[in-house]
Design an enzyme around this catalytic site. Structure first.
Site, PDB file in Angstrom:
ATOM      1  N   ALA A  76       0.817  -1.218   0.000  1.00  0.00           N
ATOM      2  CA  ALA A  76       0.000   0.000   0.000  1.00  0.00           C
ATOM      3  C   ALA A  76       0.847   1.264   0.000  1.00  0.00           C
ATOM      4  O   ALA A  76       0.427   2.284  -0.545  1.00  0.00           O
ATOM      5  CB  ALA A  76      -0.936  -0.008   1.204  1.00  0.00           C
ATOM      6  N   THR A  77       2.029   1.221   0.597  1.00  0.00           N
ATOM      7  CA  THR A  77       2.891   2.403   0.584  1.00  0.00           C
ATOM      8  C   THR A  77       3.264   2.775  -0.847  1.00  0.00           C
ATOM      9  O   THR A  77       3.171   3.937  -1.248  1.00  0.00           O
ATOM     10  CB  THR A  77       4.157   2.167   1.421  1.00  0.00           C
ATOM     11  OG1 THR A  77       3.797   2.053   2.805  1.00  0.00           O
ATOM     12  CG2 THR A  77       5.147   3.324   1.265  1.00  0.00           C
ATOM     13  N   ASN A 156      -6.024   3.626  10.469  1.00  0.00           N
ATOM     14  CA  ASN A 156      -5.238   2.502  10.946  1.00  0.00           C
ATOM     15  C   ASN A 156      -5.021   2.487  12.455  1.00  0.00           C
ATOM     16  O   ASN A 156      -4.703   1.440  13.023  1.00  0.00           O
ATOM     17  CB  ASN A 156      -3.882   2.457  10.230  1.00  0.00           C
ATOM     18  CG  ASN A 156      -3.105   3.750  10.370  1.00  0.00           C
ATOM     19  OD1 ASN A 156      -3.666   4.829  10.214  1.00  0.00           O
ATOM     20  ND2 ASN A 156      -1.816   3.655  10.661  1.00  0.00           N
ATOM     21  N   GLN A 184      -6.487  -0.899   5.422  1.00  0.00           N
ATOM     22  CA  GLN A 184      -7.132  -1.420   6.626  1.00  0.00           C
ATOM     23  C   GLN A 184      -8.600  -1.779   6.394  1.00  0.00           C
ATOM     24  O   GLN A 184      -9.255  -2.291   7.306  1.00  0.00           O
ATOM     25  CB  GLN A 184      -7.049  -0.375   7.749  1.00  0.00           C
ATOM     26  CG  GLN A 184      -5.643  -0.046   8.210  1.00  0.00           C
ATOM     27  CD  GLN A 184      -5.023  -1.151   9.058  1.00  0.00           C
ATOM     28  OE1 GLN A 184      -5.693  -2.086   9.474  1.00  0.00           O
ATOM     29  NE2 GLN A 184      -3.732  -1.034   9.322  1.00  0.00           N
ATOM     30  N   HIS A 206      -0.594  -7.985   3.378  1.00  0.00           N
ATOM     31  CA  HIS A 206      -0.230  -8.444   4.724  1.00  0.00           C
ATOM     32  C   HIS A 206      -1.171  -7.949   5.809  1.00  0.00           C
ATOM     33  O   HIS A 206      -1.066  -8.370   6.965  1.00  0.00           O
ATOM     34  CB  HIS A 206       1.224  -8.073   5.057  1.00  0.00           C
ATOM     35  CG  HIS A 206       1.436  -6.667   5.511  1.00  0.00           C
ATOM     36  ND1 HIS A 206       1.546  -6.334   6.842  1.00  0.00           N
ATOM     37  CD2 HIS A 206       1.578  -5.523   4.827  1.00  0.00           C
ATOM     38  CE1 HIS A 206       1.753  -5.026   6.952  1.00  0.00           C
ATOM     39  NE2 HIS A 206       1.771  -4.512   5.736  1.00  0.00           N
ATOM     40  N   THR A 244       9.804  -7.452 -12.733  1.00  0.00           N
ATOM     41  CA  THR A 244       9.362  -8.837 -12.806  1.00  0.00           C
ATOM     42  C   THR A 244       8.359  -9.128 -11.703  1.00  0.00           C
ATOM     43  O   THR A 244       8.611  -8.832 -10.530  1.00  0.00           O
ATOM     44  CB  THR A 244      10.560  -9.799 -12.673  1.00  0.00           C
ATOM     45  OG1 THR A 244      11.495  -9.522 -13.722  1.00  0.00           O
ATOM     46  CG2 THR A 244      10.108 -11.248 -12.759  1.00  0.00           C
ATOM     47  N   CYS A 328       3.484   2.926  11.551  1.00  0.00           N
ATOM     48  CA  CYS A 328       4.227   3.937  10.790  1.00  0.00           C
ATOM     49  C   CYS A 328       4.891   4.958  11.711  1.00  0.00           C
ATOM     50  O   CYS A 328       5.762   5.709  11.284  1.00  0.00           O
ATOM     51  CB  CYS A 328       3.312   4.644   9.798  1.00  0.00           C
ATOM     52  SG  CYS A 328       1.931   5.529  10.546  1.00  0.00           S
TER      53      CYS A 328
END
Length: 386
Positions: A76-77, A156, A184, A206, A244, A328
């Protein structure tokens, strides 16, 4: 071996589901589906490509998108960076205005500040007392030169749920693009991108029992041709993200999203019951406060401030894996910017914990966690600063 603490930090990361692990293993090793899905035209590459496209369909199905609208990223970052910087840079003109909020993830806030240094005007909306950003607040901040609004679906730290369809309607009427960080929210909120007026949406595996290092960005019809790639070298993913493709991670994300779709209703009901059990038992604790809206939220994440007495955080962390702030912020050990935006001072923020529940949380975990919290409140050492 020391007993592991109870796990109450699902908002930071989730354990990978065993079924996801199996899907990933099937893409590793010589006798597995290990080919290069991006550039190999032989049987190995084609098989890997089929796996990648199946996973793309699985992600799209959970959120009501079309498979071709899903772009793979590292998480997501990266998706947030690609959406925000990509839209700003694709305009081909300097300046302009974007809107975000004070309580976004650092991946959004730091990206916005970088654009601010490059000459883009940024409005950081202040959340209301419930930790929400309203459609009215967004409307009032829109300017003639606003080209992008970037807001979270689910906060979050607080677990609060913004009215993204309502916000999107205002942004659509204005003509700007809307980017939503849904890291989230996916799997916890019923997302329908076929109906929601959202142009870009970020996802992470994740946070949903998938592997780290893989995510996706939804690119809707209005955002097509309005996002500039941030990573170059081959023109993969429709020219938006070269590199890739990691077949095993993509297969893991696809399986995780498919499992979330299958168990959505039952799992949400279970988490609601567990949260209620937790809150009911904490009602006997003096001075405990739930931060953020009590109703407009997901049940998985709770931000709790203990305003009375002393609080032995060290003792609690020995028995419960929780967050004192969002992942974060943890590296800097600074007070939560989210809590400060809600009006907490540094002391109050320091007496706040985030407990997040998930797929493997049990009633026994809840009962034990409450007892540990009560013990931590009763056994604060004399040297603890409050």
């Amino acid at each position: 071996m020391n007993k592991r603490p109870l796990y109450f930090d699902y908002a930071a990361t989730t354990p990978v589901d065993e079924r996801v692990i199996q899907a990933m293993v099937e893409c590793l090793g010589f006798n597995a589906n290990f080919g290069n899905p991006a550039s190999s035209s032989h049987a190995f590459g084609l098989a890997a490509r089929q796996t990648v496209e199946q996973a793309r369909r699985q992600v799209a199905e959970l959120v009501g998108a079309s498979p071709e609208q899903i772009v793979w990223t590292s998480g997501a970052t990266e998706s947030n960076n690609l959406a925000i910087k990509g839209v700003a840079q694709a305009r081909g003109v300097a300046g302009g205005h974007i809107i975000t909020s004070q309580i976004e993830h650092k991946a959004t806030l730091d990206t916005a500040r970088q654009l601010q240094e490059a000459g883009v005007a940024v409005t950081y909306l202040v959340p209301d007392a419930d930790g929400l950003i309203s459609a009215t607040a967004v409307s009032e901040a829109l300017r003639e030169d606003t080209f992008l609004v970037s807001l979270m679906l689910v906060n979050n730290e607080l677990g609060t749920l913004n009215d993204i369809p309502g916000i999107g309607a205002r942004v659509l009427e204005h003509g700007a693009l809307l980017h939503v960080d849904a890291a989230q929210g996916a799997g916890k909120v019923a997302i329908d991108l076929a109906e929601w007026p959202v142009d870009l949406m970020s996802f992470s595996a994740h946070k949903l029992y998938g592997p780290k290092g893989i995510g996706a960005l939804y690119v809707g019809p209005r955002a097509q041709q309005k996002v500039l790639a941030q990573m170059h070298g081959g023109g993969h993913e429709g020219g938006l993200r070269s590199g890739t493709l990691a077949t095993h991670q993509i297969a893991g994300m696809g399986t995780a999203f498919a499992l979330a779709a299958q168990s959505f209703t039952a799992e949400k009901a279970t988490i609601v019951a567990l949260r209620q059990r937790l809150l009911e038992q904490l009602e006997t604790v003096a001075g405990v406060r739930l931060n953020g809206s009590a109703t407009q939220r997901i049940p998985h994440t709770l931000s709790l401030t203990f305003s009375e007495g002393e609080f032995n955080s060290a003792a609690l962390s020995a028995g419960i894996a929780f967050s004192a702030t969002s992942a974060c912020n943890s590296a800097s050990n600074a007070p939560s910017h989210v809590l400060l935006a809600l009006g907490h001072d540094a002391r109050s923020a320091g007496r706040t914990i985030r407990l997040s529940l998930g797929r493997f949380t049990t009633e026994q975990d809840i009962d034990q966690a409450v007892q540990l919290i009560k013990a931590a409140l009763a056994s604060a050492p004399a040297f603890w600063v409050v």
